[in-house]
Design an enzyme around this catalytic site. Sequence first.
Site, PDB file in Angstrom:
ATOM      1  N   ASP A   1      63.776 -31.042 -16.033  1.00 63.82           N
ATOM      2  CA  ASP A   1      63.548 -30.428 -14.726  1.00 63.82           C
ATOM      3  C   ASP A   1      64.186 -31.315 -13.653  1.00 63.82           C
ATOM      4  OD1 ASP A   1      62.670 -29.344 -12.391  1.00 63.82           O
ATOM      5  OD2 ASP A   1      60.525 -29.455 -12.861  1.00 63.82           O
TER       6      ASP A   1
ATOM      7  N   ILE B   1      78.136 -20.441 -14.368  1.00 64.35           N
ATOM      8  CA  ILE B   1      79.274 -21.365 -14.375  1.00 64.35           C
ATOM      9  C   ILE B   1      79.029 -22.543 -15.311  1.00 64.35           C
ATOM     10  CG2 ILE B   1      80.566 -22.992 -12.921  1.00 64.35           C
ATOM     11  CD1 ILE B   1      80.125 -20.966 -10.576  1.00 64.35           C
TER      12      ILE B   1
ATOM     13  N   LYS C   1      75.415 -27.032   0.407  1.00 67.10           N
ATOM     14  CA  LYS C   1      76.763 -27.077  -0.164  1.00 67.10           C
ATOM     15  C   LYS C   1      77.741 -27.830   0.734  1.00 67.10           C
ATOM     16  CE  LYS C   1      75.748 -25.116  -4.016  1.00 67.10           C
ATOM     17  NZ  LYS C   1      75.751 -25.925  -5.252  1.00 67.10           N
TER      18      LYS C   1
ATOM     19  N   ALA D   1      73.854 -26.862 -11.867  1.00 69.14           N
ATOM     20  CA  ALA D   1      72.542 -26.267 -11.551  1.00 69.14           C
ATOM     21  C   ALA D   1      72.412 -26.124 -10.043  1.00 69.14           C
ATOM     22  CB  ALA D   1      71.429 -27.162 -12.092  1.00 69.14           C
ATOM     23  N   GLY D   2      71.824 -25.053  -9.618  1.00 69.73           N
ATOM     24  CA  GLY D   2      71.660 -24.874  -8.173  1.00 69.73           C
ATOM     25  C   GLY D   2      70.748 -23.718  -7.850  1.00 69.73           C
TER      26      GLY D   2
ATOM     27  N   ARG E   1      66.358 -25.939 -17.890  1.00 72.20           N
ATOM     28  CA  ARG E   1      64.906 -25.965 -18.100  1.00 72.20           C
ATOM     29  C   ARG E   1      64.494 -25.105 -19.283  1.00 72.20           C
ATOM     30  NH1 ARG E   1      62.626 -24.175 -12.503  1.00 72.20           N
ATOM     31  NH2 ARG E   1      64.474 -22.901 -12.739  1.00 72.20           N
TER      32      ARG E   1
ATOM     33  N   TYR F   1      71.283 -22.755   1.903  1.00 65.36           N
ATOM     34  CA  TYR F   1      72.275 -22.919   0.841  1.00 65.36           C
ATOM     35  C   TYR F   1      73.557 -23.552   1.404  1.00 65.36           C
ATOM     36  CZ  TYR F   1      75.319 -21.601  -3.073  1.00 65.36           C
ATOM     37  OH  TYR F   1      76.187 -21.623  -4.138  1.00 65.36           O
TER      38      TYR F   1
END
Lengths: 269, 91
Positions: free
Chosen positions: A81, A38, A177, A109-110, A58, A173
């Site tokens: 990072d 995404i 979220k 980022a995830g 990264r 997760y």
Amino acid sequence: MSDSLASGVPCEVASTTMLNPMDLTGQTVLVTGASSGIGRETARLISRLGARTVLVGRDEERLAETMRSLDGDGHKAAPFDLSLTDDIPSWLKTISASSGPLHGLVHSAGIHKLRPLRILSSQTLEDVMRINVGAAIGLAKGFSQKGVCAPGGSIVFLSSVAGLRGQAGTAAYAASKGAIVSLTRVLAVELAAAHIRVNCVAPGVVTTEMGLGLLGMLTTEQGAALEAMHLLGLGTPRDVSYAIAFLLAETARWITGTVLIVDGGYTAH
Amino acid sequence: MEKNEFLLLLDELLELEPGTVKGSESLDSFSGWNSLGIISFIALVDEHFGINLQPRHIAGCSTVEDLVELLGNRIGVKSRTGSVSGSVDVR
């Protein structure tokens, strides 16, 4: 003879330029997770809408790959990072010093680890929360510093339908979220005085490396059931990037603290 | 990792007393070996071995010994079928 001429009311002169309310020309937007999925697609889309991007990830090689697919010029890669959450604000200062004030920030980022409760370790929980939530807070803190953010800035976080609906095996997760939804609302209130809008997008399962990896851990039946919950089928990165661009642009100038669900109907059940 | 350690992890995963799983048991004999149990096993292997297993890799396993063999020399047991690297993805 037209009605307006007949009534004596002057016609408006038709504009010869096409209106694009999602135009991002002249704006600089930082996108984390820009090396894939995404984040990469968002960078591509907003570059086509005229934005200059600062690509964060990264892997320098993959960022360079994203860079090559962008429209326009003035884009920059900024390898970093994000697990170094305390360093993010000062790092963002150096970014804005070289790129100019940022108009938008997208935290794409995830980490997603499928971990049923019985084997969920504190280390996994910490890793997920650090990148998904801790980095989001660090980025918001950095973005809201004087000189880093241009007037009328927009922050877009990535939540997930996992944070809104229960799905077995996603405790870490989902917690992260769900936290993004709460964080979005709090920061929308806290940063409104600084004219910074804060919103998040909550996608369903998207055919990214991460999404496909998740599906790969499920049995055929489980995968089919999950897919069937998405009434319009699984999403693509482009589907989500449209929503992100909408929240970055003038189109969302009166929207803050919102969760924009983009899930092909997953949460309609 | 030694085989004994691996079996203790299976005990934990299947919510059994430590030392319950010996190796020869049929997986179907454990009530915890259901769809969530399989996902848990995949996650356990990822967590402890850094290996991305997929359900299809486990589909052919009917006993605990089959799971041990699937991981081959990663748990100190020489696999009869050789390296598992051809059947699983390693990150």
